[in-house]
Design a protein around this motif. Structure first.
Motif, PDB file in Angstrom:
ATOM      1  N   ASP A   1       0.872  -1.173   0.000  1.00  0.00           N
ATOM      2  CA  ASP A   1       0.000   0.000   0.000  1.00  0.00           C
ATOM      3  C   ASP A   1       0.910   1.223   0.000  1.00  0.00           C
TER       4      ASP A   1
ATOM      5  N   HIS B   1       4.111   1.277   2.130  1.00  0.00           N
ATOM      6  CA  HIS B   1       3.917   0.382   3.281  1.00  0.00           C
ATOM      7  C   HIS B   1       3.456  -0.994   2.830  1.00  0.00           C
ATOM      8  N   TRP B   2       3.583  -1.912   3.776  1.00  0.00           N
ATOM      9  CA  TRP B   2       2.956  -3.227   3.635  1.00  0.00           C
ATOM     10  C   TRP B   2       1.886  -3.322   4.712  1.00  0.00           C
ATOM     11  N   LEU B   3       0.773  -3.961   4.360  1.00  0.00           N
ATOM     12  CA  LEU B   3      -0.285  -4.213   5.344  1.00  0.00           C
ATOM     13  C   LEU B   3      -0.326  -5.708   5.621  1.00  0.00           C
TER      14      LEU B   3
ATOM     15  N   ASP C   1      -4.452  -5.443   9.991  1.00  0.00           N
ATOM     16  CA  ASP C   1      -4.089  -4.221   9.260  1.00  0.00           C
ATOM     17  C   ASP C   1      -2.828  -3.594   9.853  1.00  0.00           C
TER      18      ASP C   1
ATOM     19  N   ARG D   1       0.501  -2.072   9.720  1.00  0.00           N
ATOM     20  CA  ARG D   1       1.156  -1.303   8.650  1.00  0.00           C
ATOM     21  C   ARG D   1       2.643  -1.146   8.980  1.00  0.00           C
TER      22      ARG D   1
END
Lengths: 409, 375
Positions: free
Chosen positions: A157, A160-162, A229, A231
């Protein structure tokens, strides 16, 4: 190949360290492990602190940083040195050794697959003198040996990674500063879609679930880790974003195990040795005494002598396999086959030895009058974690037969 | 700690391995069926010179110094490779070590000079062997029944030895015997029978054995047979020879076990059933993995014991625990993997077209015959 002659002895300096560790294990670890066994989820802080002091003094077992020689600042801090110490300390209490401060399995993964910047960012903190832990989160309730079944997802995202999913059986998972989490970035790719991510304690969306109630190794914390979620920065993807084939995904996880399996085998050997030594001491103290009867044919041996000799040989076999696997690692030679042999052998030997010792000492050995029943409970997981005995046999079989995982599933 | 062979020994092992693979293994079945080894191959093995490695130049050996001693580790490597090719061949080809090793280690100086140069200088395999095994159920190296007693003419030996390799033709025979009056001590002394016709020695028929059948194994009956004390001093040989014999047994087991696992691996990859190689079934693959793992373990157990002998015997220290572990682990393993090898071959396993049944028969002998091999 080498001009040096075969030599099975540690250096004199190392032998002195091992003798010191033996005393340490006897006094600072074994009694604490018996208390911790009776009081699960109460961390044996005194022993952990003492192990930390030991490591700070350069005499520890650090599977993470010891493998590249940076562990204690001495060039001798190699895999072989490390597993000699692991055996000695596990002779005292493997369950407490599993709780040793340090980067742990997560650190080993960073060491094996991380970029230089990642090693600097995530491993450096373990040398600041404080008691810190690292952990690896690989297993899920529906994914153990089969990494391709991992359901935890990582979705990119922006920068970032979720992360979403639930991990189980993370050693030191609740107390870790840094956790390496394995997740799929593309479920359709199976195990090729698996990547590892570095998650820091306190990251929003990362929480600790239940602590497991276990049969053995109760001094060791085994945690459920929940990611909702969660992040994390893009740079926390372990290794390069587009890694070469051999460093990618599942293979990255396996590279970690080439480093750690000899250590796990050595720990199993330590427990087995403790159990057999205890048993022989009891037999020797009884009227009539006991001697091993080396060099005699089986027709001359009592059933007790025969059983003890058999266990003694099996323990030595497992020990030598572990040392050879570590030696190859230090020589920068491939050791996946030998590491799996060591792990498979030691995992089986420790259970068989502990079970036989309990049997030989009779009903009292079923009670806390002896530490044997604890060691038997402790032993079983060594045939399971970091690759079950069956997975090790698969690895060995594929290597000797020249099969891929598709040819021998 | 150095868990890798040095260059020189790795080269020795490779040399013997190549010889074993090319000159021995292809004939193993034929020799077994004929009940006879080929003399030329035995002489060729002898000419490789590994029996002379640890023996000084004054005694006809290839070592640089006269105070050299035979390396248990080097002999172990040679034995593993020959036993891999054929256990019977290994028994015959290495039978001179029964004389060379004890003489070089603890031999009476006069006897060393009398015997070794002639034997080691021989162009063909010397007719030399060792008589250790006895048929008693409770036979082991520490419970000999063969006795020695002293007469005016020197020691004489009485008792029966069995399964003596090349005992039918031997002209130099080391015999392990207990000194008379020595009932309690678990010890023996080595003696040497010199010559083909020794007074008091009678050679029995060839033993009909489960295996190996290529090498003549015979009974030797000793009725006050004239012998020479081998050691320069009584009581110094027992521990060393006991441990070297145990390691010899382990090395032979290692060779047979490795052979059985490799044979099974090859067959299981070739043999198809239900549309795939049988090795692709985990039930088969895991048997092979288990065998390969334990062979690797046995290698290190054996090498460690041999290394300890080489290092500690000169200091007067023992390697009994290491040698016992290796021998015990080895005898059990060799049979277990040979059994697995036959099982994996299925019906073919029990047919004499394949070597599997030979491994099965040969491997079973190794737990019962300590003293068969001297490293």
């Amino acid at each position: 190949m080498t001009t040096h002659a075969l030599d099975f002895d540690p250096t004199e300096k190392e032998a002195n360290i091992l003798a010191f560790l033996h005393t340490f294990a006897e006094n600072a670890m074994r009694p604490a492990s018996i208390i911790a066994d009776a009081h699960e989820h109460e961390r044996p802080q005194g022993a952990i602190e003492a192990l930390h002091q030991l490591q700070s003094g350069g005499m520890g077992y650090r599977s993470g940083s010891a493998v590249d020689g940076t562990g204690d600042g001495s060039p001798a801090a190699k895999a072989l040195t490390s597993i000699l110490r692991a055996e000695e300390l596990s002779w005292g209490a493997a369950s407490i050794l599993l709780s040793r401060p340090g980067p742990g399995l997560g650190g080993a993964a960073i060491q094996a697959s991380g970029t230089p910047a990642q090693k600097e960012q995530w491993l450096k903190r373990y040398e600041d003198g404080s008691v810190r832990f690292g952990a690896m989160a690989l297993t899920e309730s529906n994914a153990g040996s089969d990494v391709s079944a991992i359901e935890t997802t990582a979705v990119q995202d922006g920068d970032h990674w979720l992360l979403n999913g639930t991990k189980i059986f993370a050693t030191n998972g609740a107390c870790a500063d840094v956790v390496v989490v394995w997740a799929t970035v593309d479920k359709s790719k199976g195990k090729d879609g698996i990547r590892a991510f570095i998650v820091e304690k306190g990251t929003p969306g990362f929480s600790i679930g239940r602590l497991e109630h276990k049969m053995g190794i109760r001094a060791s914390e085994t945690a459920e880790l929940v990611f909702q979620d969660c992040r994390i920065p893009r740079a926390n993807l372990l290794g390069e974003e587009n890694p070469s084939a051999e460093k990618k995904g599942f293979k990255g996880a396996m590279a970690t195990f080439d480093l750690t399996r000899p250590g796990v085998a050595a720990m199993a050997v330590g427990i087995a040795r403790a159990a057999l030594e205890h048993t022989v001491q009891v037999l020797e103290s009884e009227s009539g005494g006991f001697h091993l009867g080396y060099g005699r044919s089986r027709a001359h041996l009592s059933a007790l002598q025969d059983a003890v000799q058999a266990m003694d040989a099996q323990i030595e076999a497992a020990r030598l396999l572990a040392r050879r696997a570590a030696y190859l690692l230090d020589q920068k030679q491939p050791n996946a086959l030998e590491a799996s042999m060591a792990k498979a052998k030691a995992g089986r030997v420790v259970v068989d030895v502990c079970a036989t010792c309990v049997e030989l000492l009779g009903p009292a050995a079923l009670t806390r009058a002896h530490p044997l029943e604890m060691w038997l409970r402790d032993s079983k997981v060594f045939d399971i974690f970091e690759g079950t005995g069956q997975v090790q046999r698969l690895v060995i079989a594929r290597r000797i037969l020249g099969y891929t995982s598709k040819e021998l599933p | 700690m150095q868990l890798q062979l040095d260059e020189e020994r790795a080269l020795l092992k490779d040399t013997v391995r190549a010889f074993a693979k090319e000159q021995v293994r292809p004939h193993a079945r034929t020799w077994e069926e004929q009940g006879a080894l080929e003399g030329a191959a035995l002489d060729q093995a002898w000419q490789l010179g590994f029996a002379t490695l640890g023996i000084g130049p004054s005694y006809g050996g290839a070592a640089e110094r006269d105070d050299a001693t035979p390396s248990a580790l080097s002999n172990t490597l040679v034995l593993e490779e020959l036993a891999w090719a054929d256990l019977g061949f290994a028994l015959a080809a290495l039978s001179p070590l029964h004389v060379a090793v004890p003489l070089a280690l603890v031999g009476h100086e006069g006897l060393k000079r009398e015997v070794l140069p002639g034997m080691l200088g021989s162009a063909t395999l010397p007719k030399a062997t060792g008589a250790w095994v006895e048929s008693s159920r409770s036979y082991d190296l520490r419970a000999m029944r063969t006795r020695s007693s002293l007469t005016a003419q020197g020691p004489v030996l009485s008792g029966t030895k069995t399964l003596v390799p090349r005992g039918d033709i031997a002209e130099l025979t080391v015999v392990a015997a207990r000194a008379r009056g020595d009932d309690e001590a678990a010890s023996f002394e080595p003696y040497l029978l010199l010559g083909k016709n020794v007074s008091g020695l009678s050679r029995g028929q060839r033993c009909e054995v489960i295996g190996p059948r290529a090498v003549p194994l015979v009974d030797l009956t000793l009725d006050e047979a004239n012998a020479r004390p081998l050691a320069h001093k009584a009581g110094i040989a027992h521990g060393q020879l006991l441990e070297r014999a145990l390691v010899g047994s382990a090395a032979a087991s290692l060779g047979v076990a490795r052979a059985a696992v490799e044979y099974a691996v090859d067959y299981a990859r070739e043999r198809k059933a239900f549309g795939r190689a049988i090795a692709q079934n985990q039930s088969i693959a895991f048997m092979l993995a288990e065998g390969a793992m334990d062979v690797e373990a046995l290698r290190w157990l054996t090498w460690k014991a041999a290394w300890k002998i080489d290092r500690d015997h000169p200091k007067g220290e023992s390697a009994l625990a290491e040698a016992s572990r290796a021998a015990r682990f080895g005898a059990e393993l060799a049979f277990r993997v040979s059994d697995a090898c036959v099982q994996i071959l299925g019906g073919h396993g029990v047919i004499r077209d394949h070597l599997a049944e030979l491994f099965f028969r040969n491997s079973r002998t190794l737990a019962a015959t300590p003293g068969w091999f001297m490293v």
